[in-house]
Scaffold this active site. Structure first.
Site, PDB file in Angstrom:
ATOM      1  N   CYS A   1       0.833  -1.206   0.000  1.00 17.82           N
ATOM      2  CA  CYS A   1       0.000   0.000   0.000  1.00 17.82           C
ATOM      3  C   CYS A   1       0.861   1.247   0.000  1.00 17.82           C
ATOM      4  CB  CYS A   1      -0.940  -0.008   1.202  1.00 17.82           C
ATOM      5  SG  CYS A   1      -2.055   1.412   1.265  1.00 17.82           S
TER       6      CYS A   1
ATOM      7  N   CYS B   1      -7.128  -2.657   6.497  1.00 18.96           N
ATOM      8  CA  CYS B   1      -8.252  -1.728   6.365  1.00 18.96           C
ATOM      9  C   CYS B   1      -9.427  -2.319   5.614  1.00 18.96           C
ATOM     10  CB  CYS B   1      -7.792  -0.437   5.690  1.00 18.96           C
ATOM     11  SG  CYS B   1      -7.611  -0.549   3.897  1.00 18.96           S
TER      12      CYS B   1
END
Length: 381
Positions: A112, A208
Site C-alpha cells: 500500500c 483496512c
C-alpha cells in the site's frame, strides 16, 4: 509552541514557500503532522485517501473523513478527498490474494505504501502543485546529495520504517515524515494542546479492507471452502482446517484442536502451525515448538535497496522478518540474479514466506527490504 519539541521555522520573509500535500487518515499522527508543517511555514494541503469501496460500516471512511475535516478546520488548511480504490484493488488487494493462494502470508501495508500512498497519491499531489508529500509515519529521511536515506523513527515501539522499505529514491526524495523524531505520547500531547478531535482517537489496527470483520469470514467471499486435514509431523490426523490461506507459521490460536495431547502426552493445548503442504492441502502442527519452526537463513526476492544496490556483494548487518521484531544480526549475500540470501547468527522463529525481510545498519539506517520467498536450504538458489 513547537520549539520545545525540537521543531524550527523553515522559511523566512521573501523565501519561496514549498507546498506539501499531507496524507490525512483521520488519525492523530497525520493530524499533528499537518499542523507541524504549517507551523514550519509550508503551504499545506490535506488529502484524504479512500482506498476501499465499502458501505462505511466495516471500513469507516466517512467517519475518518469527518475527523479530517474537523482537524483541517482547526489548523486552517484546505482539505480534499480522493478515491484510489481501483488502484488499491489492482495493485495491493489482488496481489494479496495471489500471495495467499501460494501459501504465503502477505503484508499489504508495504504494498500500500509503495503502490498507493507513494504511487497515485504522489502523482496526484504533484498535479495539484506539491513539492513534497507527507504522512504520519514514525520514520525519518536524511538527504545527502542526490541520495535519500530512510531511518528508523525515534520511538522504537512505533517505528514504521519496516513498512516503508519498498520505496524508491523518487518516492523517498519527495517524502517528509514530520513526527518521526517524536515519541507517540508527545504526538498525543501536541494534539491535546491544540484541541484536536483526534487527540485521544484509538490507533487503527489490522487490514483496512477487512475492518471489524473476522478475517476468515471476509476471505471466504473470495476463496470459498477449501478445508483439509490438520496433521502432526508424524502424519497423525488431529483435526480439520478451513483453508491453508487462513493460517500462518507459528500460529497458535484459532486452530480448533485444543484439548488433545501430543505424542509425548505433554504441552496440552500448545499446538503451533509449523508448515503447509499446498499440493495435498494439509496443515501441519506440532504440540509445542519444534525445530521445523525455526530457520537460520532465507532468500528474498524483488529486493529494494536504499539508496541503491551496494557495491559489496556480501556484508554484515541486522534484519527484521516481521514488524516490531528486535534487530537480528546476520550476513547478507546478493546473488547474481538479484535475490538476497540472509544468514542469521541465531535461528529465527516463524520466518514466513510472503512477509518481508528488512535490513538495517548499526545506526538504524534502513538498507532496504524484499519479499521472503524461501527459508532454510537456500544454498540451492
Amino acid at each position: 509552541m513547537l520549539e520545545k519539541y525540537g521543531f524550527k521555522k523553515l522559511f523566512k520573509d521573501g523565501d519561496e514557500i514549498s507546498t506539501v500535500v499531507v496524507g490525512m487518515s483521520g488519525g492523530v499522527d497525520s493530524s499533528v503532522s499537518a499542523y507541524v508543517l504549517k507551523w514550519q511555514g509550508y503551504n499545506v494541503i490535506g488529502l484524504f485517501m479512500k482506498n476501499w469501496e465499502d458501505d462505511g460500516e466495516n471500513c469507516p471512511a466517512e467517519a475518518d473523513f469527518r475527523d479530517v475535516k474537523r482537524v483541517c478546520e482547526v489548523i486552517d488548511v484546505p482539505y480534499y478527498s480522493v478515491n484510489f480504490a481501483r488502484q488499491y484493488m489492482d495493485n495491493v488487494f489482488m496481489e494479496f490474494l495471489r500471495g495467499l493462494e501460494r501459501g504465503f502470508t502477505p503484508n499489504p501495508d508495504i504494498l500500500c505504501n509503495r503502490e498507493v500512498k507513494f504511487g497515485p497519491f504522489l502523482a496526484h499531489a504533484e498535479k495539484i502543485g506539491a513539492d513534497f508529500v507527507a504522512t504520519g509515519h514514525y520514520a525519518q529521511v536524511h538527504r545527502e546529495g542526490r541520495d535519500t536515506y530512510l531511518l528508523k523513527g525515534l520511538d522504537d515501539k512505533k517505528d514504521q520504517s519496516y513498512f516503508l522499505c519498498g520505496l524508491n529514491q523518487k518516492q523517498l526524495s519527495q517524502a517528509i515524515f514530520p513526527i518521526g523524531h517524536l515519541e507517540k505520547g508527545v504526538v498525543r500531547q501536541i494534539a491535546e494542546e491544540l484541541g484536536l478531535v483526534t487527540a485521544k482517537k484509538k490507533d487503527s489496527t489490522g487490514i483496512c479492507f477487512i475492518g471489524e470483520r473476522k478475517f476468515r469470514d471476509f476471505m471466504k467471499t473470495y476463496f470459498g471452502n477449501k478445508s483439509g486435514e490438520i496433521r502432526t509431523l508424524d502424519e497423525r490426523v488431529v483435526g480439520r482446517h478451513e483453508g491453508l490461506m487462513y493460517y500462518t507459521l507459528g500460529q497458535r490460536k484459532g486452530l480448533g484442536i485444543g484439548g488433545q495431547k501430543g505424542v509425548d502426552a505433554h504441552d496440552v493445548d500448545r499446538w503451533f502451525v509449523v508448515k503447509k503442504d499446498l499440493e495435498r492441502n494439509i496443515l501441519y502442527v506440532n504440540n509445542g515448538e519444534c525445530e521445523e519452526l525455526f530457520s537460520i537463513e532465507l532468500i528474498a526476492t524483488d529486493f529494494n535497496f536504499i539508496p541503491n544496490t551496494p557495491d559489496e556483494k556480501a556484508f554484515k548487518c541486522f534484519a527484521k522478518t516481521r514488524y516490531r521484531q528486535p534487530d537480528q544480526a546476520c550476513m547478507v549475500e546478493i546473488k547474481d540474479n538479484g535475490n538476497v540470501w540472509v544468514i542469521f547468527e541465531k535461528k529465527q522463529r516463524a520466518v514466513t514466506p510472503g512477509q518481508w525481510v528488512v535490513l538495517y545498519d548499526v545506526d538504524g539506517k534502513c538498507l532496504g527490504g524484499g519479499l521472503i520467498s524461501q527459508k532454510n536450504d537456500c544454498m540451492q538458489l
